[in-house]
Design an enzyme around this catalytic site. Structure first.
Site, PDB file in Angstrom:
ATOM      1  N   LYS A 171     -11.252 -19.385  12.142  1.00 38.19           N
ATOM      2  CA  LYS A 171     -10.317 -20.421  11.978  1.00 38.19           C
ATOM      3  C   LYS A 171     -11.131 -21.668  12.457  1.00 38.19           C
ATOM      4  O   LYS A 171     -10.893 -22.835  11.961  1.00 38.19           O
ATOM      5  CB  LYS A 171      -8.957 -20.374  12.960  1.00 38.19           C
ATOM      6  CG  LYS A 171      -8.026 -19.453  12.607  1.00 38.19           C
ATOM      7  CD  LYS A 171      -7.184 -19.274  13.570  1.00 38.19           C
ATOM      8  CE  LYS A 171      -6.058 -18.156  13.192  1.00 38.19           C
ATOM      9  NZ  LYS A 171      -5.458 -17.457  14.297  1.00 38.19           N
ATOM     10  N   ARG A 201       0.877  -1.348  -0.053  1.00 36.52           N
ATOM     11  CA  ARG A 201       0.051  -0.154  -0.010  1.00 36.52           C
ATOM     12  C   ARG A 201       0.878   1.184   0.072  1.00 36.52           C
ATOM     13  O   ARG A 201       0.775   2.115  -0.717  1.00 36.52           O
ATOM     14  CB  ARG A 201      -0.853  -0.101   1.340  1.00 36.52           C
ATOM     15  CG  ARG A 201      -2.128   0.682   1.382  1.00 36.52           C
ATOM     16  CD  ARG A 201      -2.823   0.375   2.564  1.00 36.52           C
ATOM     17  NE  ARG A 201      -2.022  -0.197   3.467  1.00 36.52           N
ATOM     18  CZ  ARG A 201      -2.591  -0.517   4.746  1.00 36.52           C
ATOM     19  NH1 ARG A 201      -3.708  -0.657   5.084  1.00 36.52           N
ATOM     20  NH2 ARG A 201      -1.537  -1.124   5.565  1.00 36.52           N
ATOM     21  N   GLU A 247      -2.254 -23.355   4.557  1.00 36.70           N
ATOM     22  CA  GLU A 247      -2.024 -23.580   5.773  1.00 36.70           C
ATOM     23  C   GLU A 247      -1.618 -22.550   6.696  1.00 36.70           C
ATOM     24  O   GLU A 247      -2.060 -22.789   8.118  1.00 36.70           O
ATOM     25  CB  GLU A 247      -0.577 -24.625   5.728  1.00 36.70           C
ATOM     26  CG  GLU A 247       0.278 -25.186   6.864  1.00 36.70           C
ATOM     27  CD  GLU A 247      -0.942 -26.319   7.328  1.00 36.70           C
ATOM     28  OE1 GLU A 247      -1.088 -27.151   6.680  1.00 36.70           O
ATOM     29  OE2 GLU A 247      -1.562 -26.078   8.486  1.00 36.70           O
ATOM     30  N   ASP A 283     -11.168 -13.614  14.752  1.00 38.12           N
ATOM     31  CA  ASP A 283     -10.274 -14.604  14.106  1.00 38.12           C
ATOM     32  C   ASP A 283     -10.194 -15.931  14.542  1.00 38.12           C
ATOM     33  O   ASP A 283     -10.128 -16.787  13.735  1.00 38.12           O
ATOM     34  CB  ASP A 283      -8.812 -13.855  14.623  1.00 38.12           C
ATOM     35  CG  ASP A 283      -7.647 -14.543  13.934  1.00 38.12           C
ATOM     36  OD1 ASP A 283      -7.212 -14.319  12.996  1.00 38.12           O
ATOM     37  OD2 ASP A 283      -7.041 -15.640  14.653  1.00 38.12           O
ATOM     38  N   ILE A 331       1.962 -24.167  12.860  1.00 41.99           N
ATOM     39  CA  ILE A 331       1.533 -25.659  12.804  1.00 41.99           C
ATOM     40  C   ILE A 331       0.792 -26.242  11.676  1.00 41.99           C
ATOM     41  O   ILE A 331      -0.169 -25.805  11.326  1.00 41.99           O
ATOM     42  CB  ILE A 331       0.476 -25.483  14.171  1.00 41.99           C
ATOM     43  CG1 ILE A 331       0.842 -24.895  15.378  1.00 41.99           C
ATOM     44  CG2 ILE A 331       0.180 -26.978  14.478  1.00 41.99           C
ATOM     45  CD1 ILE A 331      -0.174 -24.694  16.656  1.00 41.99           C
ATOM     46  N   VAL A 362      -4.622 -20.946   9.733  1.00 43.16           N
ATOM     47  CA  VAL A 362      -5.128 -21.737  11.099  1.00 43.16           C
ATOM     48  C   VAL A 362      -3.901 -21.973  11.738  1.00 43.16           C
ATOM     49  O   VAL A 362      -3.040 -22.949  11.305  1.00 43.16           O
ATOM     50  CB  VAL A 362      -5.990 -22.964  10.569  1.00 43.16           C
ATOM     51  CG1 VAL A 362      -6.400 -23.552  11.853  1.00 43.16           C
ATOM     52  CG2 VAL A 362      -7.130 -22.477   9.764  1.00 43.16           C
ATOM     53  N   GLY A 422       3.801  -8.539  16.859  1.00 42.00           N
ATOM     54  CA  GLY A 422       3.203  -8.755  15.303  1.00 42.00           C
ATOM     55  C   GLY A 422       2.064 -10.022  15.538  1.00 42.00           C
ATOM     56  O   GLY A 422       1.951 -10.499  14.409  1.00 42.00           O
ATOM     57  N   GLY A 456       2.882 -14.606  14.470  1.00 42.90           N
ATOM     58  CA  GLY A 456       4.187 -14.017  14.269  1.00 42.90           C
ATOM     59  C   GLY A 456       4.756 -14.179  12.787  1.00 42.90           C
ATOM     60  O   GLY A 456       4.363 -14.921  12.103  1.00 42.90           O
ATOM     61  N   LYS A 487      -7.425 -16.170   6.958  1.00 46.34           N
ATOM     62  CA  LYS A 487      -8.667 -16.866   7.370  1.00 46.34           C
ATOM     63  C   LYS A 487      -9.994 -16.231   7.318  1.00 46.34           C
ATOM     64  O   LYS A 487     -10.904 -16.685   7.067  1.00 46.34           O
ATOM     65  CB  LYS A 487      -8.254 -17.237   8.982  1.00 46.34           C
ATOM     66  CG  LYS A 487      -7.776 -16.055   9.701  1.00 46.34           C
ATOM     67  CD  LYS A 487      -6.469 -16.149   9.784  1.00 46.34           C
ATOM     68  CE  LYS A 487      -5.910 -14.726  10.483  1.00 46.34           C
ATOM     69  NZ  LYS A 487      -4.815 -14.845  11.289  1.00 46.34           N
TER      70      LYS A 487
HETATM   71  P1  NDP Z   1       0.165  -6.671   7.733  1.00 48.33           P
HETATM   72  O1  NDP Z   1      -0.827  -5.477   8.024  1.00 48.33           O
HETATM   73  O2  NDP Z   1       1.410  -6.612   8.732  1.00 48.33           O
HETATM   74  O3  NDP Z   1       0.614  -6.561   6.424  1.00 48.33           O
HETATM   75  C1  NDP Z   1      -0.303  -6.395   5.313  1.00 48.33           C
HETATM   76  C2  NDP Z   1       0.318  -6.115   4.213  1.00 48.33           C
HETATM   77  O4  NDP Z   1      -0.736  -6.133   2.907  1.00 48.33           O
HETATM   78  C3  NDP Z   1       1.448  -4.725   4.169  1.00 48.33           C
HETATM   79  O5  NDP Z   1       2.484  -4.907   3.362  1.00 48.33           O
HETATM   80  C4  NDP Z   1       0.324  -3.731   3.259  1.00 48.33           C
HETATM   81  O6  NDP Z   1       1.120  -2.813   2.616  1.00 48.33           O
HETATM   82  C5  NDP Z   1      -0.292  -4.541   2.254  1.00 48.33           C
HETATM   83  N1  NDP Z   1      -1.498  -4.148   1.752  1.00 48.33           N
HETATM   84  C6  NDP Z   1      -2.530  -3.586   2.402  1.00 48.33           C
HETATM   85  N2  NDP Z   1      -3.447  -3.252   1.657  1.00 48.33           N
HETATM   86  C7  NDP Z   1      -2.979  -3.382   0.534  1.00 48.33           C
HETATM   87  C8  NDP Z   1      -3.537  -3.240  -0.980  1.00 48.33           C
HETATM   88  N3  NDP Z   1      -4.701  -2.821  -1.032  1.00 48.33           N
HETATM   89  N4  NDP Z   1      -2.897  -3.568  -2.036  1.00 48.33           N
HETATM   90  C9  NDP Z   1      -1.685  -4.009  -1.887  1.00 48.33           C
HETATM   91  N5  NDP Z   1      -1.002  -4.326  -0.605  1.00 48.33           N
HETATM   92  C10 NDP Z   1      -1.772  -4.116   0.685  1.00 48.33           C
HETATM   93  O7  NDP Z   1      -0.542  -7.913   8.148  1.00 48.33           O
HETATM   94  P2  NDP Z   1      -0.070  -9.362   8.382  1.00 48.33           P
HETATM   95  O8  NDP Z   1       1.352  -9.698   7.748  1.00 48.33           O
HETATM   96  O9  NDP Z   1      -0.038  -9.428   9.884  1.00 48.33           O
HETATM   97  O10 NDP Z   1      -1.007 -10.419   7.982  1.00 48.33           O
HETATM   98  C11 NDP Z   1      -1.166 -10.837   6.680  1.00 48.33           C
HETATM   99  C12 NDP Z   1      -2.445 -11.972   6.482  1.00 48.33           C
HETATM  100  O11 NDP Z   1      -1.675 -13.053   7.094  1.00 48.33           O
HETATM  101  C13 NDP Z   1      -3.410 -11.601   7.172  1.00 48.33           C
HETATM  102  O12 NDP Z   1      -4.608 -12.175   6.507  1.00 48.33           O
HETATM  103  C14 NDP Z   1      -3.529 -12.349   8.456  1.00 48.33           C
HETATM  104  O13 NDP Z   1      -4.658 -12.682   9.136  1.00 48.33           O
HETATM  105  C15 NDP Z   1      -2.630 -13.445   8.181  1.00 48.33           C
HETATM  106  N6  NDP Z   1      -1.726 -14.038   9.406  1.00 48.33           N
HETATM  107  C16 NDP Z   1      -1.112 -13.134   9.892  1.00 48.33           C
HETATM  108  C17 NDP Z   1      -0.422 -13.750  11.180  1.00 48.33           C
HETATM  109  C18 NDP Z   1       0.291 -12.973  12.173  1.00 48.33           C
HETATM  110  O14 NDP Z   1       0.691 -13.451  12.906  1.00 48.33           O
HETATM  111  N7  NDP Z   1       0.684 -11.673  11.741  1.00 48.33           N
HETATM  112  C19 NDP Z   1      -0.718 -15.150  11.348  1.00 48.33           C
HETATM  113  C20 NDP Z   1      -1.177 -15.797  10.339  1.00 48.33           C
HETATM  114  C21 NDP Z   1      -1.909 -15.354   9.495  1.00 48.33           C
HETATM  115  P3  NDP Z   1       1.973  -1.671   3.636  1.00 48.33           P
HETATM  116  O15 NDP Z   1       3.262  -2.484   3.917  1.00 48.33           O
HETATM  117  O16 NDP Z   1       2.474  -0.712   2.650  1.00 48.33           O
HETATM  118  O17 NDP Z   1       1.158  -1.206   4.510  1.00 48.33           O
HETATM  119  N1  HSE Z   2      -3.718 -12.794  15.073  1.00 51.81           N
HETATM  120  C1  HSE Z   2      -3.814 -13.887  14.804  1.00 51.81           C
HETATM  121  C2  HSE Z   2      -3.378 -14.403  16.063  1.00 51.81           C
HETATM  122  C3  HSE Z   2      -2.629 -14.240  13.945  1.00 51.81           C
HETATM  123  O1  HSE Z   2      -3.066 -13.716  17.169  1.00 51.81           O
HETATM  124  O2  HSE Z   2      -3.504 -15.847  16.335  1.00 51.81           O
HETATM  125  C4  HSE Z   2      -2.363 -15.642  13.747  1.00 51.81           C
HETATM  126  O3  HSE Z   2      -3.471 -16.304  12.807  1.00 51.81           O
END
Ligand code: NDP
Ligand code: HSE
Length: 432
Positions: free
Chosen positions: A206, A47, A130, A202, A137, A133, A188, A305, A106
């Site tokens: 899952k 973004r 994978e 969330d 794991i 959820v 994170g 994470g 998810k």
């Molecule tokens: P973040 O908010 O850290 O990252 C989201 C990313 O998406 C950023 O790089 C952001 O850009 C980019 N973004 C947002 N909107 C747009 C758009 N319209 N077009 C292009 N890029 C975009 O999220 P996470 O990495 O924490 O999570 C990502 C996914 O993983 C989610 O579905 C979450 O549920 C899942 N997840 C997360 C876990 C965790 O522990 N964090 C664990 C398991 C799953 P910018 O960097 O410029 O802001």
């Molecule tokens: N926000 C989620 C959690 C990330 O705390 O479990 C992993 O899906």
């Protein structure tokens, strides 16, 4: 080994995406050897293009995710943006333009997984998730593949790292709720909007995904009974301790005894300290799977994470790439049982109810009568008279197992008694 690389588009480069990019770069040779072809990061959609992203060639960064997935030379799209839109349209577009998809989303899969599977199948592409959820794991693949010959009857566990982290901190270090949430966010673990974590959305997403895969049916997030941890107080946690329990946010998916329906629910619950889930600390997750032939299996590990989640994403990337080279696809949706999802009222469980009552003769009998009228059997009662001169006592009742509808009917009737000054807390008791 094929020398022409498989091209990967990374959508999102936040907590998870940045770790995916890092591991793809640092482990490039190993990944190539395991896949049978090199994998090349062909574009990274974000973004905020001006943000410094260590280890990523700035020439790969774009804000036009749609153009990236439409390029035509992309073999695999990794979606780690999150949320419903634009993720859903981007994934659909990716399939339409010939790419396989790996997603950690998810929320989207629990909302629209079936439709996405259908588009993937229509275009002969893979949809792997994978990481959606329980973070690192391996759980989706064991359920989709390893246990495909067995009959799973129950999936129960801790599937949200943020809430487990908060409850653990509140229990063990006496930290306040907000302080613990801030810490989980800084590490994170939390979603972009942590309401999704603390209100149970969330974990409910899952649970929907797990129930669907485990029971070969379709469960949408709206069909999952959901309660978060925002109402859990320090007093609840202390009360749990007095009972030899701790409080965890649990996801529980069950096939009914007659096999004709399923239930899926997420709520805080007291579990005995002797239960294996009680010792799941910090942002770790743990899930029990009970199946007919295998018996009880337990999956345990980091549930959130950047790096742990990237591990799951990369495992899927390797699988999808191998399938592309083999000219095949992995398992699609298996939802042939089409079992209905029963309401929460049908679930049989136990309650821990803490009441503030008038300290006078006959109150205990009145309270006991309400339970009897609802056909809810009492297991234990503990009464403590307040020393503050209020003339009130605190009454803690733990029930035997009863339908949730009867238990909530009991609480409703208790609230109407003049002698009940207030219902201080209600929590289900699981794991005994
Ligand atoms: P973040 O908010 O850290 O990252 C989201 C990313 O998406 C950023 O790089 C952001 O850009 C980019 N973004 C947002 N909107 C747009 C758009 N319209 N077009 C292009 N890029 C975009 O999220 P996470 O990495 O924490 O999570 C990502 C996914 O993983 C989610 O579905 C979450 O549920 C899942 N997840 C997360 C876990 C965790 O522990 N964090 C664990 C398991 C799953 P910018 O960097 O410029 O802001
Ligand atoms: N926000 C989620 C959690 C990330 O705390 O479990 C992993 O899906």
């Amino acid at each position: 080994m094929r020398t022409r690389p498989l091209k990967v588009a990374l959508l999102g480069c936040g907590v998870v995406g940045s770790e995916v990019a890092r591991i793809m770069t640092t482990h490039a040779d190993d990944l190539a050897a395991r896949i049978g072809a090199p994998v090349e990061l062909a574009g990274v959609a974000v973004r905020r293009p001006s943000k410094v992203r260590e280890g990523i060639d700035p020439a790969l960064i774009t804000t036009d995710a749609t153009a990236l997935v439409k390029r035509g030379d992309i073999d695999v799209v990794i979606e780690v943006i999150g949320g419903i839109e634009p993720a859903r349209t981007l994934i659909t577009t990716a399939f339409e333009h010939g790419a396989g998809v790996v997603s950690a989303n998810k929320a989207l899969l629990a909302e629209d997984g079936s439709a996405l599977h259908a588009v993937a199948e229509q275009h002969g592409r893979d949809l792997y998730y994978e990481a959606a959820v329980a973070g690192a794991i391996p759980l989706v693949r064991p359920l989709r593949e390893s246990l495909a010959g067995d009959k799973v009857n129950r999936v129960l566990g801790i599937v949200n790292g943020t809430t487990n982290f908060i409850l653990d901190r509140m229990d063990t270090s006496g930290a306040g709720y907000s302080e613990a949430l801030d810490e989980a966010t800084a590490l994170g673990y939390a979603e972009a909007d942590p309401t999704a974590d603390v209100e149970g959305f969330d974990a409910a997403a899952k649970a929907a995904i797990l129930a669907g895969i485990a029971f070969h049916t379709r469960v949408r997030i709206g069909e999952v009974h959901r309660e978060g941890i925002t109402e859990v107080t320090a007093a609840d946690i202390a009360s749990a301790r007095r009972m030899g329990c701790t409080v965890k946010l649990l996801a529980i998916c069950e096939r009914a005894a007659d096999g004709r329906s399923v239930t899926a629910r997420v709520h805080p619950a007291m579990i005995p300290l002797s239960h294996p889930l009680a010792s799941v600390r910090e942002a770790y997750n743990a899930v029990f799977v009970e199946s007919e032939a295998a018996g009880q299996l337990m999956f345990y590990g980091p549930g959130a994470g950047g790096a742990p989640t990237a591990s799951a994403v990369l495992g899927d990337l390797v699988a999808v790439c191998r399938n592309i080279l083999a000219g095949t696809t992995g398992p699609g949706e298996s939802a042939y049982t089409r079992l209905p999802v029963s309401p929460m009222g049908d679930v049989v469980t136990r309650y821990h109810i803490s009441l503030d009552v008038a300290d006078k003769p006959g109150v205990l009998a009145q309270v006991a009568t309400v339970f009897a009228e609802q056909d809810v059997s009492i297991d234990t009662v503990r009464q403590q008279v307040r020393q503050d001169g209020s003339g009130e006592a605190s009454l803690v009742v733990v029930t035997h197992r009863a339908p949730d509808a009867a238990l909530s009917g009991t609480v409703e009737a208790l609230r109407k008694l003049d002698t009940v000054r207030g219902v201080a807390s209600i929590m289900r008791v699981e794991g005994e």
